[in-house]
Design an enzyme around this catalytic site. Structure first.
Site, PDB file in Angstrom:
ATOM      1  N   ASN A 114     -34.035  81.103 -54.302  1.00 50.77           N
ATOM      2  CA  ASN A 114     -32.942  81.680 -55.032  1.00 50.77           C
ATOM      3  C   ASN A 114     -33.503  83.303 -54.829  1.00 50.77           C
ATOM      4  O   ASN A 114     -32.971  84.316 -54.771  1.00 50.77           O
ATOM      5  CB  ASN A 114     -32.762  81.612 -56.532  1.00 50.77           C
TER       6      ASN A 114
ATOM      7  N   SER B 107     -32.219  74.598 -58.140  1.00 53.15           N
ATOM      8  CA  SER B 107     -31.140  73.410 -58.396  1.00 53.15           C
ATOM      9  C   SER B 107     -31.262  72.492 -56.984  1.00 53.15           C
ATOM     10  O   SER B 107     -30.545  71.333 -56.969  1.00 53.15           O
ATOM     11  CB  SER B 107     -29.686  74.112 -57.733  1.00 53.15           C
TER      12      SER B 107
ATOM     13  N   GLY C  12     -30.786  77.644 -60.472  1.00 49.26           N
ATOM     14  CA  GLY C  12     -30.838  79.119 -60.408  1.00 49.26           C
ATOM     15  C   GLY C  12     -32.196  79.841 -60.653  1.00 49.26           C
ATOM     16  O   GLY C  12     -32.180  80.876 -60.467  1.00 49.26           O
TER      17      GLY C  12
ATOM     18  N   HIS D   3     -26.486  72.918 -51.244  1.00 47.71           N
ATOM     19  CA  HIS D   3     -26.974  71.768 -52.165  1.00 47.71           C
ATOM     20  C   HIS D   3     -26.732  70.363 -51.580  1.00 47.71           C
ATOM     21  O   HIS D   3     -25.793  70.029 -51.054  1.00 47.71           O
ATOM     22  CB  HIS D   3     -26.321  71.923 -53.517  1.00 47.71           C
TER      23      HIS D   3
ATOM     24  N   ASP E 182     -20.669  73.924 -50.497  1.00 53.12           N
ATOM     25  CA  ASP E 182     -21.333  75.232 -50.554  1.00 53.12           C
ATOM     26  C   ASP E 182     -22.244  75.337 -49.297  1.00 53.12           C
ATOM     27  O   ASP E 182     -22.837  76.509 -49.172  1.00 53.12           O
ATOM     28  CB  ASP E 182     -21.830  75.527 -52.016  1.00 53.12           C
TER      29      ASP E 182
END
Length: 203
Positions: free
Chosen positions: A93, A27, A64, A177, A174
């Site tokens: 991840n 991502s 992801g 990102h 978040d």
């Protein structure tokens, strides 16, 4: 004679600069929550074309994805796009899941070897994870990338998120990102980091 030399120059210029670059990431590169056309790999294509150093940038990133996911997808991607360069941006991840550094290192090494076997050259992007995973694991994770880079003798590109996290408006709520506003910076950063390597090919 002049025509022959001119044709040779054109041929060599195409081989040196008409390259396809494939970004294999998650991502951080996929254009999370934005059109892929606004992601940094797409903008980087414009930057590299302007300097005559790449013909095409393929954004093969999926939000992801882990190193294992990338490994599963890579053979088909190499066959489809036949890139001259593969830029690997994976592992975040894996780290956020607390996976074994040995497994991550093994997967990254296999990604590199598969890419090289296809005739592509490879660059690896350093990845960092938040410090709340503990000093020991965070360091072990961070150390994976220079170790793999040295073992496989490939370029290691600095983590492009370091300035992003410090710049207002460049990080999503978040805390993980980059926003759309950060994409041009990342594209410029990556272009400058990769340009010294894009003048050569593996075959």
């Amino acid at each position: 004679m002049f025509k022959v030399l001119s044709l040779c120059f054109i041929f060599l210029s195409f081989n040196a600069f008409g390259q396809t670059v494939m970004v294999l990431g998650d991502s951080l590169s996929a254009g999370y929550q934005m059109p892929i056309e606004r992601s940094w790999p797409t903008i980087m294509e414009q930057r590299l074309k302007a300097s005559g150093q790449a013909e095409k940038v393929v954004n093969a990133s999926i939000s992801g994805d882990t190193t294992g996911n990338g490994l599963a997808r890579l053979p088909a991607l190499l066959d489809t796009h036949q890139p001259d360069w593969v830029v690997i941006e994976l592992g975040a991840n894996d780290g956020l899941r607390g996976w074994s550094p040995d497994l991550i290192r093994k997967n990254l090494t296999q990604l590199i070897k598969l890419s090289q076997q296809s005739g592509a050259q490879v660059a690896l992007i350093q990845i960092q994870i938040p410090p709340n995973y503990g000093k020991r694991y965070t360091k072990a994770f961070s150390d994976i990338y220079p170790t793999v880079s040295a073992e496989q003798d490939i370029p290691l590109i600095p983590f492009f998120m370091e300035k992003v996290v410090l710049t207002p408006g460049w990080l999503m709520s978040d805390g993980l990102h980059p926003t759309e506003a950060a994409q041009p910076y990342i594209a410029d950063f990556m272009s400058q980091q990769l340009k010294p390597y894009f003048g050569t090919r593996s075959n």
